[in-house]
Design a protein around this motif. Structure first.
Motif, mmCIF file in Angstrom:
data_model
loop_
_atom_site.group_PDB
_atom_site.id
_atom_site.type_symbol
_atom_site.label_atom_id
_atom_site.label_comp_id
_atom_site.label_asym_id
_atom_site.label_seq_id
_atom_site.Cartn_x
_atom_site.Cartn_y
_atom_site.Cartn_z
ATOM 1 N N TYR A 85 56.496 41.871 26.573
ATOM 2 C CA TYR A 85 57.721 42.696 26.576
ATOM 3 C C TYR A 85 58.163 42.838 25.103
ATOM 4 O O TYR A 85 59.163 43.456 24.818
ATOM 5 N N GLY A 86 57.268 42.660 23.976
ATOM 6 C CA GLY A 86 57.739 42.521 22.642
ATOM 7 C C GLY A 86 58.152 44.002 22.260
ATOM 8 O O GLY A 86 58.972 44.269 21.410
ATOM 9 N N LYS A 87 57.731 45.294 22.922
ATOM 10 C CA LYS A 87 58.183 46.364 22.573
ATOM 11 C C LYS A 87 59.026 47.014 23.792
ATOM 12 O O LYS A 87 58.963 48.254 23.993
ATOM 13 N N GLY A 88 59.649 46.250 24.562
ATOM 14 C CA GLY A 88 60.272 46.745 25.514
ATOM 15 C C GLY A 88 59.695 46.348 27.120
ATOM 16 O O GLY A 88 58.661 46.202 27.108
ATOM 17 N N SER A 89 60.776 46.141 27.986
ATOM 18 C CA SER A 89 60.296 45.837 29.308
ATOM 19 C C SER A 89 60.308 47.056 30.062
ATOM 20 O O SER A 89 59.351 47.805 30.208
ATOM 21 N N ILE A 90 61.342 47.514 30.608
ATOM 22 C CA ILE A 90 61.465 48.601 31.466
ATOM 23 C C ILE A 90 61.564 49.914 30.816
ATOM 24 O O ILE A 90 61.745 51.109 31.375
ATOM 25 N N THR A 91 61.647 49.710 29.215
ATOM 26 C CA THR A 91 61.410 50.993 28.670
ATOM 27 C C THR A 91 60.081 50.777 27.770
ATOM 28 O O THR A 91 60.071 51.533 26.728
ATOM 29 N N SER A 92 59.413 50.219 28.051
ATOM 30 C CA SER A 92 57.982 49.947 27.344
ATOM 31 C C SER A 92 57.332 51.450 27.378
ATOM 32 O O SER A 92 57.300 52.150 28.309
ATOM 33 N N THR A 93 56.752 51.839 26.526
ATOM 34 C CA THR A 93 55.646 53.256 26.481
ATOM 35 C C THR A 93 54.639 52.879 26.989
ATOM 36 O O THR A 93 53.882 53.961 27.561
ATOM 37 N N ARG A 96 52.044 50.160 32.236
ATOM 38 C CA ARG A 96 51.630 48.959 33.066
ATOM 39 C C ARG A 96 52.670 47.958 32.587
ATOM 40 O O ARG A 96 53.091 47.265 33.639
ATOM 41 N N ILE A 97 53.403 47.720 31.513
ATOM 42 C CA ILE A 97 54.477 47.018 31.317
ATOM 43 C C ILE A 97 55.634 47.299 32.009
ATOM 44 O O ILE A 97 56.038 46.472 32.584
ATOM 45 N N ARG A 98 55.889 48.587 31.955
ATOM 46 C CA ARG A 98 57.152 49.068 32.787
ATOM 47 C C ARG A 98 57.142 48.394 34.106
ATOM 48 O O ARG A 98 57.988 47.931 34.790
ATOM 49 N N LYS A 99 55.927 48.866 34.588
ATOM 50 C CA LYS A 99 55.770 48.327 36.095
ATOM 51 C C LYS A 99 55.853 46.961 36.344
ATOM 52 O O LYS A 99 56.502 46.189 37.230
#
Length: 322
Positions: A85-93, A96-99
């Motif tokens: 999540y270092g570059k965002g959790s639900i706003t990550s670009t 897969r990280i957002r999910k």
């Protein structure tokens, strides 16, 4: 009578970026025992997801709390300490990280239902940005809205409180101050999304925290939760309540009462070098002292506000120092 709670992890090893720890880190169960035996007046405990509460220990933690007559005042999902999540959790670009982040928030919501916790406190510390000309503000704020709204719609019996902070760990946070956090909550069009005020975050944001309380009231009773601590105004130092902002706290307790706030007063501080039980206990005792002042002088404070005379207010405050 206000309800007091603590963040359980504040009793442990509160490390900073210069030192990995100034003390030993007890288990969650040991910290819970410390809280019950030694901290006065608490009726609730906030649990951090993955740190204190997980699927595999939810039933056990629920029993521990019930055995000691405590409620889970909130669950704070950990969307901030994992490297993914270092570059965002639900706003990550990265989709897969957002999910992953949204699925994790769903998991925490299920746990909240299981342990009879009514509120998720969403401090999305990694959701923001650091450098200019690197960020699609429109797109990322849309993802922020969509994920928050999806969560709120899927779990209508829970409240989701957006905790704001202007900076750290990112240079700019998407939930930065009361006004933009109200906007973010309103954009979801869900009536179970509101705001958490952390007093120290509000100080760093340059707000008058009492006015922030009123803004949330005027927006439609959107103040869901309170975190109490103190600082010198330039950083989120998480110090003992009242050690810097005594007059501010008197006014804050007045406006919380005036606006009919019914939520928890939860202590959120990092006693890096102090004994954690003693430091957090001091915060609760200071809040109770400020409450007692407001109770005793409520009508006089209300009259002073209407009078709008700084000298008379100064005389009143000097009278309190005996």
């Amino acid at each position: 009578m206000n309800k007091y709670s603590i963040i359980l992890g504040n009793l442990g090893n509160t490390c900073d970026r210069f030192c990995k720890g100034y003390k030993n880190n007890p288990s969650s169960e040991e910290m819970l025992e410390m809280a019950i035996r030694k901290i006065p007046h608490i009726k609730g405990v906030e649990l951090v997801g993955n740190w204190d509460i997980r699927k595999d220990n939810a039933k056990e933690m629920k029993k521990h709390l019930a055995d000691h007559g405590l409620e889970c005042s909130s669950i704070i999902p950990d969307t901030f300490s994992e490297s993914d999540y270092g570059k965002g959790s639900i706003t990550s670009t990265d989709v897969r990280i957002r999910k992953k982040a949204l699925d994790y928030l769903r998991e925490m919501s299920e746990i909240a239902l299981e342990i009879d916790c009514k509120l998720l406190n969403l401090w999305l510390g990694q959701d923001g940005y650091d450098y200019l000309l690197t960020t699609d503000y429109l797109g990322e704020r849309e993802w922020l809205k969509e994920a928050t709204a999806a969560l709120a719609r899927e779990y209508p019996s829970l409240k989701f409180a957006l905790e704001y902070k202007p900076k750290e760990p990112r240079n700019f946070s998407y939930h930065a101050r009361m006004a933009d956090t109200i906007l973010a909550a309103k954009e979801t069009e869900c009536n179970n999304v509101g705001v958490t005020i952390d007093t120290g975050h509000s100080f760093v944001a340059g707000e008058n925290v009492s006015e922030a309380v009123v803004l949330a009231k005027r927006a439609g009773d959107m103040l869901y939760h309170m975190h109490f601590n103190d600082n010198h105004g330039s950083w989120d130092d998480d110090m003992i309540v009242g050690t810097v902002h005594s007059v501010v706290y008197i006014e804050l307790l007045f406006w919380l009462r005036k606006t009919g706030y019914k939520g928890w007063l939860s202590m959120d501080q990092y006693p890096y070098r102090e004994d954690a039980v003693d430091a957090i206990s001091e915060s609760i005792l200071w809040v109770r002292k400020f409450e007692a002042i407001v109770d005793e002088y409520y009508n006089e404070i209300e009259s002073l506000i209407k009078l709008n005379d700084a000298v008379e207010t100064s005389r009143f405050l000097r009278k309190l120092i005996r």
